[in-house]
Motif scaffolding. Structure first.
Motif, short mmCIF file in Angstrom:
data_model
loop_
_atom_site.label_atom_id
_atom_site.label_comp_id
_atom_site.label_asym_id
_atom_site.label_seq_id
_atom_site.Cartn_x
_atom_site.Cartn_y
_atom_site.Cartn_z
N ILE A 240 0.84 -1.21 0.00
CA ILE A 240 0.00 0.00 0.00
C ILE A 240 0.87 1.25 0.00
N ALA A 241 1.94 1.26 0.80
CA ALA A 241 2.84 2.42 0.83
C ALA A 241 3.49 2.62 -0.53
N GLN A 242 3.88 1.54 -1.19
CA GLN A 242 4.49 1.65 -2.52
C GLN A 242 3.49 2.18 -3.53
N MET A 243 2.26 1.73 -3.45
CA MET A 243 1.23 2.21 -4.37
C MET A 243 0.92 3.68 -4.16
N VAL A 244 0.88 4.11 -2.90
CA VAL A 244 0.59 5.52 -2.60
C VAL A 244 1.72 6.42 -3.07
N ARG A 245 2.96 5.97 -2.92
CA ARG A 245 4.10 6.77 -3.40
C ARG A 245 4.10 6.90 -4.91
N ASN A 246 3.83 5.81 -5.62
CA ASN A 246 3.89 5.83 -7.09
C ASN A 246 2.63 6.39 -7.72
N ALA A 247 1.53 6.36 -7.00
CA ALA A 247 0.27 6.94 -7.50
C ALA A 247 -0.29 7.83 -6.40
N PRO A 248 0.17 9.09 -6.31
CA PRO A 248 -0.21 9.97 -5.19
C PRO A 248 -1.71 10.18 -5.04
N LEU A 283 2.06 -1.23 -11.16
CA LEU A 283 1.63 -0.02 -11.87
C LEU A 283 0.32 0.47 -11.26
N PRO A 284 0.38 1.15 -10.09
CA PRO A 284 -0.85 1.60 -9.41
C PRO A 284 -1.61 2.69 -10.17
N ARG A 285 -0.97 3.28 -11.17
CA ARG A 285 -1.70 4.28 -11.96
C ARG A 285 -2.85 3.66 -12.73
N LEU A 286 -2.86 2.35 -12.84
CA LEU A 286 -4.00 1.69 -13.48
C LEU A 286 -5.29 1.93 -12.69
N LEU A 287 -5.18 2.16 -11.40
CA LEU A 287 -6.35 2.41 -10.56
C LEU A 287 -6.79 3.87 -10.58
N THR A 288 -5.91 4.76 -10.97
CA THR A 288 -6.22 6.20 -10.92
C THR A 288 -6.35 6.85 -12.30
N GLY A 289 -5.75 6.24 -13.32
CA GLY A 289 -5.78 6.84 -14.65
C GLY A 289 -7.04 6.47 -15.43
N SER A 290 -7.08 6.98 -16.64
CA SER A 290 -8.23 6.70 -17.51
C SER A 290 -8.15 5.27 -18.05
#
Length: 417
Positions: A240-248, A283-290
């Motif tokens: 979770i910490a890694q995901m939050v850092r890479n996908a603020p 790649l946590p941006r998959l959860l936040t990006g389009s």
């Protein structure tokens, strides 16, 4: 006979004139006050009957005027007091001692300074007083930078100490207005403690808050609820910490949206729960990006490039960025590797890192190997060159182990292109 308050001024003017004439006559008979009669002796000032009568009249006029002004408060009492104060004294009545009125030029004692009224806001001041006034510069009513507010805002000062880049935040007016309204102790400190407990280091807080300044507008309980949801999906605290850092912006999304995103990738890619979790951790941006680039790339791999569904699964689990890569870059890289270098689909599937490499680098190395006669990518033949090493190793190792040439020769060849 008693005089009314309205008759006193007229009577006072007549008495004042007669007293002045009497005083002038007596002044001729007696010497002036303070005039030296003998050597080293000063005579005391004499008080004439006219002057005493004049001072008594002035005192009576003042007393009547003051009591007349308070008539509305106690009218019956004022009438009695006014009548008593305006009665003329008899001849045998002793004149009371006159009260000495201080001169305007005389100095007041220190005790009297406390009773002086304070200066009015619009009272003019002298130039000497104006020079001594020290005032803080006013805040600009409209500005394009937060620099003008840093000296006046404790919140901005502490954010700068944390490493927050205000020059990037001030490009968003709504963000700048948000920070200026926040109180560090009430609104920001609790968010910082939450992030530190989550695993964000001190040197990572500045870059994180620079990107996701909107987290200060989030409710702390909502943030905790989203972290609890990820933990319920078997994400570890480190993940979770890694995901939050890479996908603020991850924690700015609701639980419903996070759940929908995880369900989409698991269903669309037909991945297991574990592989889906590993995919979004990398790649946590998959959860936040389009999701539009993801859907478009899936069609490109299947329809334009001719990969099978299981081949797509293998490649994206090895290189998750392939889901969000530029469509044009994907097609150009595939066309060169497959059609120019003659590498088949199954070898590309085994080494999908080629899609994550710059195309000019692939071209330069392939042309150099072709010039040397070493461009051999078939694993069934001798002098086979792995596509993985071809794109991943630095130039020095590439020249030494694969091209069997010096770096200087490779640089000379590049100048001919």
């Amino acid at each position: 006979m008693a005089l009314s308050a309205r008759q006193i001024p007229r009577w006072f003017n007549s008495v004042k004139l007669s007293s002045f004439v009497t005083a002038m006559q007596l002044g001729k008979r007696f010497p002036r006050a303070g005039k030296t009669l003998l050597h080293g002796v000063s005579a005391q000032p004499q008080m004439s009957s006219g002057n005493c009568f004049l001072q008594w009249g002035f005192k009576a006029y003042r007393t009547s005027s003051l009591r007349n002004s308070s008539q509305s408060a106690n009218p019956s009492r004022q009438e009695i007091g006014s009548a008593q104060s305006t009665l003329l004294p008899s001849v045998n009545e002793q004149t009371p001692k006159t009260q000495k009125i201080p001169s305007l030029d005389s100095e007041l004692p220190l005790e009297a300074l406390d009773d002086l009224p304070s200066l009015a806001p619009l009272q003019p001041v002298s130039e000497e007083e104006a020079i001594q006034i020290i005032a803080d510069p006013p805040l600009p009513p409209d500005t394009f930078t937060l620099r003008d507010y840093v000296d006046h805002s404790e919140t901005l000062q502490k954010l700068v100490h944390l490493g927050v880049d205000l020059s990037k935040i001030e490009k968003h007016p709504e963000a700048a207005n948000l920070l200026l309204r926040l109180d560090f102790e009430k609104d920001i400190k609790q968010i910082l403690m939450f992030l530190k407990d989550l695993g964000i280091e001190d040197n990572q807080l500045g870059p994180y808050l620079t990107k996701n300044y909107a987290i200060f507008s989030e409710d702390l309980e909502n943030l905790k609820t989203r972290v609890a949801y990820l933990q319920s999906k078997n994400f570890s605290k480190a993940q979770i910490a890694q995901m939050v850092r890479n996908a603020p912006f991850l924690l700015s999304f609701s639980v419903e949206r996070l759940d929908n995103r995880l369900g989409f990738f698991q269903k669309e890619l037909e991945l297991s729960v574990k592989k889906t979790r590993d995919l979004v951790v990398r790649l946590p941006r998959l959860l936040t990006g389009s999701l539009e680039p993801v859907k478009e790339n899936m069609k490109v791999y299947r329809l334009e490039l001719g990969f099978k569904h299981n081949e797509i699964q293998h490649m994206i689990t090895r290189v998750p960025k392939m889901l969000t890569a530029n469509k044009r870059k994907l097609t150009e890289t595939f066309n060169y590797v497959h059609n120019v270098m003659n590498i088949p689909h199954h070898l590309i599937v085994r080494f999908p890192q080629v899609f994550n490499t710059r195309l000019f680098k692939v071209k330069e190395r392939h042309l150099f190997l072709t010039y040397l006669g070493r461009a051999q990518y078939d694993p069934t033949k001798p002098n086979y060159i792995s596509l993985d090493k071809f794109v991943s190793i630095p130039d020095e190792i590439f020249c030494e182990e694969i091209a069997k040439a010096s770096v200087q020769d490779f640089e000379k060849f590049l100048k001919t292109l």
